[in-house]
Scaffold this active site. Structure first.
Site, short mmCIF file in Angstrom:
data_model
loop_
_atom_site.label_atom_id
_atom_site.label_comp_id
_atom_site.label_asym_id
_atom_site.label_seq_id
_atom_site.Cartn_x
_atom_site.Cartn_y
_atom_site.Cartn_z
N GLY A 106 -1.60 8.64 -1.85
CA GLY A 106 -0.14 8.56 -1.71
C GLY A 106 0.46 9.41 -0.61
N SER A 107 -0.32 9.75 0.41
CA SER A 107 0.27 10.62 1.45
C SER A 107 1.31 9.87 2.30
CB SER A 107 -0.82 11.24 2.32
OG SER A 107 -1.41 10.27 3.16
N ASN A 108 1.10 8.58 2.52
CA ASN A 108 2.13 7.82 3.24
C ASN A 108 3.39 7.67 2.41
OD1 ASN A 108 1.36 6.74 6.00
ND2 ASN A 108 -0.53 6.38 4.84
N VAL B 242 -4.96 -11.20 6.38
CA VAL B 242 -5.30 -9.79 6.16
C VAL B 242 -4.85 -8.98 7.39
CG1 VAL B 242 -7.18 -8.14 5.82
CG2 VAL B 242 -7.22 -10.35 4.64
N ASP B 243 -3.87 -8.12 7.20
CA ASP B 243 -3.36 -7.25 8.27
C ASP B 243 -2.95 -8.05 9.51
OD1 ASP B 243 -3.96 -4.98 6.69
OD2 ASP B 243 -6.03 -5.03 7.34
N ARG C 284 -4.99 -3.77 -3.10
CA ARG C 284 -5.13 -5.14 -3.57
C ARG C 284 -4.52 -6.07 -2.53
NH1 ARG C 284 -5.93 -6.68 -8.96
NH2 ARG C 284 -4.63 -8.52 -8.76
N ILE C 285 -5.10 -7.25 -2.43
CA ILE C 285 -4.49 -8.26 -1.57
C ILE C 285 -3.41 -8.92 -2.40
CG2 ILE C 285 -4.88 -10.44 -0.37
CD1 ILE C 285 -7.66 -9.39 0.32
N HIS D 142 -1.51 0.15 8.55
CA HIS D 142 -2.95 -0.05 8.75
C HIS D 142 -3.46 0.97 9.76
CE1 HIS D 142 -6.72 -2.16 8.76
NE2 HIS D 142 -6.72 -2.10 10.07
C1 GRF Z 1 -4.04 5.00 4.90
O1 GRF Z 1 -5.01 5.33 5.85
C2 GRF Z 1 -3.42 3.67 5.22
O2 GRF Z 1 -3.36 3.40 6.58
C3 GRF Z 1 -4.36 2.71 4.54
O3 GRF Z 1 -4.76 3.36 3.36
C4 GRF Z 1 -4.64 4.77 3.52
C5 GRF Z 1 -3.75 5.24 2.41
O4 GRF Z 1 -3.62 6.63 2.36
N1 GRF Z 1 -3.70 1.44 4.32
P1 GRF Z 1 -2.50 7.31 1.46
O5 GRF Z 1 -2.73 6.82 0.04
O6 GRF Z 1 -1.16 6.88 1.99
O7 GRF Z 1 -2.72 8.78 1.58
#
Ligand code: GRF
Length: 206
Positions: free
Chosen positions: A12-14, A149-150, A96-97, A114
Site C-alpha cells: 500500500g505504499s502508492n 494488460v497494462d 487481480r485482473i 505500472h
Molecule cells: C508497485 O510497484 C506498483 O507499480 C505495482 O505494484 C506495486 C505496488 O506497491 N503495480 P505498493 O503496494 O503500492 O507499495
C-alpha cells in the site's frame, strides 16, 4: 467533489502517497474507501491510521469468477459514493485482473500504476524484465485501465536511469520513489478535470 476508491492487495505504499498528497496538496477529491482483496494487506492499517474507511472483500473463493467478484467491489464502491458519475478508482498494487464488466461500467474512471515505461515491459516483474533486457532507462507509468494488460492510454510517466550496478531490487526502489510522485499527480489532474482523452492520446490541460 468527486469520490476516490483505492484497491490494494499488499504493502500500500502508492495508496499512502496518494492519501497523504490529498491532504497536503489539497487535491479536490474525497478518499472515500480503501478496499483490499486480502485481509492481511499491510496497506489496510496505513489507510485506517490515515482516517480512511477500509473494507476487505476476500478474493480467495473467486479465482475464476472475475465478474462476480467485481460486482461485490462495485457494490462497496457505490455504497461509499464512488459511482460511475462521480468516482475515481485507483488500482494500487491490486493483484487481480479486473473484469470487462467493471472496466466498461467505470469507463475512463479507473487508473493503474505500472513500474515500467509502458508499452515496454507490461505484466508481472517489470523491473526484472528491464534489467534482463539491458534497458538503459526505465521508469513508471500511470494509465487508464482498459481491457488489456497494462495497455490503456498513458497519463503520466517518469524516467529513471538504469546503471551498471542496478539489480532488480535497487531499480525497484528507484522506480517506487518516482511512483509515489506521479500517482498523486495523476489523481490531482483527474480531480481537477485536466485530462482529455482523444483516442489513445491523453492531453493534459494547463
Ligand atoms: C508497485 O510497484 C506498483 O507499480 C505495482 O505494484 C506495486 C505496488 O506497491 N503495480 P505498493 O503496494 O503500492 O507499495
Amino acid at each position: 467533489m468527486q469520490n476516490l476508491g483505492i484497491l490494494i492487495s499488499g504493502r500500500g505504499s502508492n495508496m499512502e502517497s496518494i492519501l497523504k498528497a490529498i491532504k497536503k496538496q489539497k487535491i479536490p477529491i474525497k478518499p472515500s474507501i480503501v478496499i483490499s482483496n486480502k485481509a492481511n494487506a499491510k496497506g489496510l492499517k496505513i489507510a485506517d491510521r490515515l482516517g480512511v474507511k477500509i473494507s476487505v472483500i476476500d478474493s480467495k473463493d473467486y479465482k475464476n469468477k472475475r465478474t462476480e467478484y467485481d460486482k461485490k467491489v462495485i457494490h462497496e464502491l457505490e455504497k461509499n459514493g464512488v459511482t460511475v458519475k462521480n468516482g475515481l478508482v485507483c488500482l494500487a498494487g491490486f493483484m487481480r485482473i479486473i473484469s470487462p464488466y467493471f472496466i466498461k461500467k467505470y469507463k475512463n474512471r479507473i487508473l493503474n500504476i505500472h513500474p515500467a515505461l509502458l508499452p515496454a515491459y507490461p505484466g508481472l516483474n517489470a523491473q526484472k524484465q528491464a534489467i534482463q533486457n539491458g534497458a538503459k532507462f526505465s521508469g513508471c507509468t500511470v494509465h487508464f485501465v482498459d481491457e488489456g494488460v497494462d495497455s490503456g492510454p498513458i497519463i503520466v510517466q517518469s524516467v529513471v536511469k538504469v546503471t551498471n550496478n542496478d539489480t532488480e531490487k535497487t531499480l525497484s526502489e528507484k522506480i517506487l520513489a518516482k511512483e509515489h510522485k506521479i500517482y498523486p499527480e495523476a489523481v490531482n489532474l483527474f480531480a481537477r478535470k485536466k485530462i482529455r482523452l482523444s483516442g489513445r492520446r491523453v492531453k493534459i490541460l494547463d
